[in-house]
Scaffold this motif. Structure first.
Motif, PDB file in Angstrom:
ATOM      1  N   ASN A  40      44.300  37.311  32.188  1.00  0.00           N
ATOM      2  CA  ASN A  40      44.520  37.275  33.621  1.00  0.00           C
ATOM      3  C   ASN A  40      45.824  37.969  34.006  1.00  0.00           C
ATOM      4  O   ASN A  40      46.903  37.462  33.749  1.00  0.00           O
ATOM      5  CB  ASN A  40      44.552  35.817  34.088  1.00  0.00           C
ATOM      6  CG  ASN A  40      44.774  35.694  35.570  1.00  0.00           C
ATOM      7  OD1 ASN A  40      44.351  36.539  36.340  1.00  0.00           O
ATOM      8  ND2 ASN A  40      45.449  34.638  35.972  1.00  0.00           N
ATOM      9  N   THR A  42      46.449  38.894  37.386  1.00  0.00           N
ATOM     10  CA  THR A  42      46.115  38.902  38.807  1.00  0.00           C
ATOM     11  C   THR A  42      47.174  38.133  39.585  1.00  0.00           C
ATOM     12  O   THR A  42      48.165  37.668  39.021  1.00  0.00           O
ATOM     13  CB  THR A  42      44.729  38.281  39.060  1.00  0.00           C
ATOM     14  OG1 THR A  42      44.752  36.896  38.696  1.00  0.00           O
ATOM     15  CG2 THR A  42      43.647  39.007  38.254  1.00  0.00           C
ATOM     16  N   TRP A  43      46.934  37.951  40.859  1.00  0.00           N
ATOM     17  CA  TRP A  43      47.914  37.306  41.735  1.00  0.00           C
ATOM     18  C   TRP A  43      48.230  35.882  41.323  1.00  0.00           C
ATOM     19  O   TRP A  43      49.206  35.304  41.789  1.00  0.00           O
ATOM     20  CB  TRP A  43      47.438  37.350  43.186  1.00  0.00           C
ATOM     21  CG  TRP A  43      46.155  36.604  43.407  1.00  0.00           C
ATOM     22  CD1 TRP A  43      44.881  37.097  43.282  1.00  0.00           C
ATOM     23  CD2 TRP A  43      46.019  35.235  43.752  1.00  0.00           C
ATOM     24  NE1 TRP A  43      43.962  36.113  43.523  1.00  0.00           N
ATOM     25  CE2 TRP A  43      44.638  34.953  43.826  1.00  0.00           C
ATOM     26  CE3 TRP A  43      46.921  34.204  44.013  1.00  0.00           C
ATOM     27  CZ2 TRP A  43      44.148  33.693  44.146  1.00  0.00           C
ATOM     28  CZ3 TRP A  43      46.419  32.948  44.333  1.00  0.00           C
ATOM     29  CH2 TRP A  43      45.044  32.710  44.396  1.00  0.00           C
ATOM     30  N   CYS A  50      52.928  40.606  43.398  1.00  0.00           N
ATOM     31  CA  CYS A  50      51.620  41.192  43.657  1.00  0.00           C
ATOM     32  C   CYS A  50      51.467  41.551  45.125  1.00  0.00           C
ATOM     33  O   CYS A  50      51.753  40.737  46.008  1.00  0.00           O
ATOM     34  CB  CYS A  50      50.510  40.231  43.256  1.00  0.00           C
ATOM     35  SG  CYS A  50      50.473  39.884  41.491  1.00  0.00           S
ATOM     36  N   ALA A  56      41.320  46.769  41.393  1.00  0.00           N
ATOM     37  CA  ALA A  56      41.350  45.881  40.232  1.00  0.00           C
ATOM     38  C   ALA A  56      40.514  46.513  39.128  1.00  0.00           C
ATOM     39  O   ALA A  56      39.594  47.277  39.392  1.00  0.00           O
ATOM     40  CB  ALA A  56      40.802  44.508  40.587  1.00  0.00           C
ATOM     41  N   TYR A  58      38.497  45.453  35.472  1.00  0.00           N
ATOM     42  CA  TYR A  58      37.977  44.354  34.663  1.00  0.00           C
ATOM     43  C   TYR A  58      37.354  44.936  33.402  1.00  0.00           C
ATOM     44  O   TYR A  58      36.643  45.927  33.458  1.00  0.00           O
ATOM     45  CB  TYR A  58      36.910  43.566  35.422  1.00  0.00           C
ATOM     46  CG  TYR A  58      37.426  42.944  36.684  1.00  0.00           C
ATOM     47  CD1 TYR A  58      38.029  41.694  36.658  1.00  0.00           C
ATOM     48  CD2 TYR A  58      37.339  43.605  37.897  1.00  0.00           C
ATOM     49  CE1 TYR A  58      38.526  41.117  37.806  1.00  0.00           C
ATOM     50  CE2 TYR A  58      37.829  43.034  39.067  1.00  0.00           C
ATOM     51  CZ  TYR A  58      38.421  41.797  39.010  1.00  0.00           C
ATOM     52  OH  TYR A  58      38.915  41.225  40.154  1.00  0.00           O
ATOM     53  N   TRP A  72      42.743  42.761  35.745  1.00  0.00           N
ATOM     54  CA  TRP A  72      44.022  43.320  36.157  1.00  0.00           C
ATOM     55  C   TRP A  72      43.982  43.722  37.621  1.00  0.00           C
ATOM     56  O   TRP A  72      43.265  44.638  38.006  1.00  0.00           O
ATOM     57  CB  TRP A  72      44.354  44.531  35.293  1.00  0.00           C
ATOM     58  CG  TRP A  72      45.617  45.231  35.647  1.00  0.00           C
ATOM     59  CD1 TRP A  72      46.724  44.707  36.267  1.00  0.00           C
ATOM     60  CD2 TRP A  72      45.925  46.603  35.401  1.00  0.00           C
ATOM     61  NE1 TRP A  72      47.695  45.663  36.415  1.00  0.00           N
ATOM     62  CE2 TRP A  72      47.234  46.836  35.894  1.00  0.00           C
ATOM     63  CE3 TRP A  72      45.237  47.646  34.815  1.00  0.00           C
ATOM     64  CZ2 TRP A  72      47.845  48.074  35.819  1.00  0.00           C
ATOM     65  CZ3 TRP A  72      45.842  48.881  34.728  1.00  0.00           C
ATOM     66  CH2 TRP A  72      47.134  49.095  35.216  1.00  0.00           C
ATOM     67  N   ASP A  73      44.727  43.021  38.439  1.00  0.00           N
ATOM     68  CA  ASP A  73      44.948  43.397  39.828  1.00  0.00           C
ATOM     69  C   ASP A  73      46.059  44.438  39.802  1.00  0.00           C
ATOM     70  O   ASP A  73      47.206  44.130  39.489  1.00  0.00           O
ATOM     71  CB  ASP A  73      45.360  42.173  40.645  1.00  0.00           C
ATOM     72  CG  ASP A  73      45.637  42.503  42.095  1.00  0.00           C
ATOM     73  OD1 ASP A  73      45.928  43.674  42.422  1.00  0.00           O
ATOM     74  OD2 ASP A  73      45.574  41.573  42.921  1.00  0.00           O
ATOM     75  N   CYS A  76      49.741  44.138  41.083  1.00  0.00           N
ATOM     76  CA  CYS A  76      50.732  43.277  40.435  1.00  0.00           C
ATOM     77  C   CYS A  76      51.658  44.117  39.564  1.00  0.00           C
ATOM     78  O   CYS A  76      51.213  45.013  38.857  1.00  0.00           O
ATOM     79  CB  CYS A  76      50.046  42.212  39.585  1.00  0.00           C
ATOM     80  SG  CYS A  76      49.071  41.050  40.556  1.00  0.00           S
TER      81      CYS A  76
END
Length: 112
Positions: A40, A42-43, A50, A56, A58, A72-73, A76
């Motif tokens: 993870n 992400t936010w 972020c 994003a 995946y 992965w966002d 961030c």
């Protein structure tokens, strides 16, 4: 993490080039740190900044031994594995032939 250039592509027009293509790709991803990545990015991470409205990425790799997911966002930044994660996805995209199809523009600096 060091990028290694593959002399023979794993995929040509969406198909593996030989019967061991998937195994070879998984081995290459493992050598680039797949199993060391968190799932993870992400936010919801602590210790990261972020921004919203970013792309994003995946990845899910399923083998007989494990299933590994990485989210992965791309908005961030500032987290410990950021450089390794960027390098890993650059390697992945180059190996599967999508590097030219995916825009990987740098996130703007959100600390300002």
């Amino acid at each position: 993490m060091r990028l290694q250039q593959n002399r023979e592509p794993y995929l040509i027009e969406g198909f593996f080039t030989n019967q061991n293509g998937f195994s070879q790709l998984v081995e290459a991803l493992e050598s680039q740190g797949l199993l060391n990545l968190y799932e993870n990015y992400t936010w919801t991470m602590e210790n990261a900044h972020c921004a919203t409205d970013h792309s994003a990425k995946y990845l899910e790799v399923r083998t007989l031994d494990y299933t590994k997911r990485v989210a992965w966002d791309m908005g961030c930044q500032g987290f410990d594995d950021e450089d390794a994660l960027r390098t890993f996805f650059d390697f992945l995209e180059e190996q599967i032939g999508t590097a030219d199809l995916i825009s990987s523009t740098q996130s703007r600096d959100i600390s300002e």
